[in-house]
Design an enzyme around this catalytic site. Structure first.
Site, PDB file in Angstrom:
ATOM      1  N   GLY A 116       0.824  -1.213   0.000  1.00 37.57           N
ATOM      2  CA  GLY A 116       0.000   0.000   0.000  1.00 37.57           C
ATOM      3  C   GLY A 116       0.848   1.248   0.000  1.00 37.57           C
ATOM      4  CG  ASN A 117      -0.368   4.670  -1.606  1.00 37.87           C
ATOM      5  OD1 ASN A 117      -1.049   5.522  -1.063  1.00 37.87           O
ATOM      6  ND2 ASN A 117      -0.806   3.970  -2.645  1.00 37.87           N
TER       7      ASN A 117
END
Ligand code: CTP
Length: 400
Positions: free
Chosen positions: A208-209
């Site tokens: 993810g980020n």
């Protein structure tokens, strides 16, 4: 300085009780609120409640305090009129200019911005009579907030719920800030992606980020206040739904692409504010990946994700559709931004510098908006909604 004057109109729906919370938000943030309920609404919330919470007199008819000419004065002196909840009957009266009580008279005499927050059963909302009345009100410059989807009175579920009072307050605050300017995105459908995609590795893990989604939500909220029909496609934000936006959810880049392309088919503007993972694990493991004693972990193989922004921009669903991208850069910010604008062929690219001190998830942003026409608009460090309004200013100018 005088407090801004707000008229809170309340019509006869069960959601009237939620207007108490809206009233509190308005008074606590320094507004002078005059509540004008309809006679029918007093079946749900009594005049004493409105009077106590607003600190102002409450009347429903034009026949009280006639010497003060309330049917004209209340509307004339208002800086904002918000009707919440607005029933189907109230929308019909407002659209047709009927004036048979104090609230409908106030709507005819007000020259300030007017916001309607409709609440009713789905069938009533979807009825062509209501939809035509809403279209009429919007064409005349009113902001009509789309109802939320969810539990309605009784056993029913669907579109027609009054949005969260805190979110209606946010619309009012923004409309008041913009003043009497006409809602310049009225009649436009804008699609906004927000948040960060998660690329699943196994049932418990993902890549993810750190995108919070706050900039995309600021874009959605400001667009609603400027009269647009807003589709917000959110990826993993956990943020409360903005009032008036149709909110769709997508988890991964592939899901986001599908949702964006579908919504873009009838959009006037597409804004890709989401942080889309460029890569995803080549293989999704259906059972949890376990560590094995004495064994090194298997290397992770990644494959490229589709570039949604480039795809939307290259294959515009409508002539004249405006496509806006975002770029977070650490070095050679403007040069990289210009190159990205060309490569992705969008109309506007919002470039911001990210770095150690410039954290994700903050309430502020600083950016330069690059235009395909060579323009550069610098937005100094400040609230994300200021950057959002600048984007809409540039979009609205392109429509003109
Ligand atoms: N974007 C997209 N699909 C992707 C990657 C990015 O639609 N697979 C969009 C983002 O929503 C954003 C813009 O493209 O609006 C720029 O994203 P960014 O990650 O900065 O661009 P990249 O193409 O990843 O460029 P680079 O990796 O070279 O910085």
């Amino acid at each position: 300085m005088d407090k801004p004057k707000v008229v809170l109109g309340v019509s006869g729906g069960i959601a009237a009780y939620k207007a108490c919370e809206l009233l509190r938000r308005l008074t606590e943030s320094g507004h002078d609120v005059r509540v004008v309920p309809t006679e029918a609404s007093l079946n749900f919330v009594g005049a004493a409640t409105w009077s106590a919470l607003s600190g102002n007199p409450v009347q429903t008819e034009v026949w009280e305090s006639v010497h003060e000419v309330p049917h004209v004065r209340i509307g004339q002196s208002a800086d904002l009129v918000v009707v919440a909840p607005a029933t189907a009957d109230m929308l019909a009266k407002a659209a047709h200019g009927l004036a048979d009580d104090l609230l409908t008279n106030t709507l005819l005499t007000a020259r300030c911005p007017v916001v309607f927050a409709p609440a009713m059963h789905t069938e009533m909302w979807e009825h062509p009579a209501t939809q035509e009345n809403v279209a009429t009100l919007r064409r005349r410059g009113a902001v009509v907030i789309e109802p939320a989807v969810g539990r309605l009175t009784g056993v029913d579920t669907g579109k027609g719920r009054l949005p969260d009072p805190g979110e209606i307050f946010e619309v009012c605050r923004r409309v008041l800030t913009r003043g009497p300017a006409v809602p310049d995105l009225a009649g436009r459908h804008v699609v906004i992606s927000a948040g960060g995609t998660r690329e699943p590795l196994d049932p418990v893990r993902y890549l993810g980020n750190r995108s919070s989604g706050k900039q995309g939500y600021a874009l959605a909220r400001t667009a609603v206040a400027r009269g647009a029909r807003v589709t917000l496609i959110e990826a993993n934000t956990g943020l409360p739904d903005p009032a008036g936006a149709d909110v769709l959810r997508a988890g991964s880049a592939v899901q986001l692409r599908e949702a964006v392309l579908k919504a873009a088919a009838d959009a006037d503007v597409v804004v890709m504010a989401a942080a889309v993972a460029d890569f995803r694990p080549a293989r999704y493991v259906t059972g949890k990946i376990k560590k094995k004693d004495g064994q090194e972990p298997a290397p992770l193989t990644l494959v490229r994700n589709p570039d949604i922004l480039a795809e939307v921009a290259a294959d515009r669903a409508r002539p004249g559709q405006i496509v806006v991208g975002f770029a977070a850069e650490t070095d050679d910010v403007l040069a990289n931004g210009r190159e990205k604008l060309r490569r992705k062929a969008c109309d506007l690219l919002v470039v911001n510098e990210v770095g150690e001190r410039k954290t994700f998830g903050s309430e502020e942003n600083e950016a330069v908006v690059l235009g395909a026409d060579g323009s550069e608009t610098a937005v100094p460090f400040g609230p994300k909604e200021v950057l959002a309004d600048t984007v809409w200013d540039l979009v609205a100018a392109r429509f003109r």
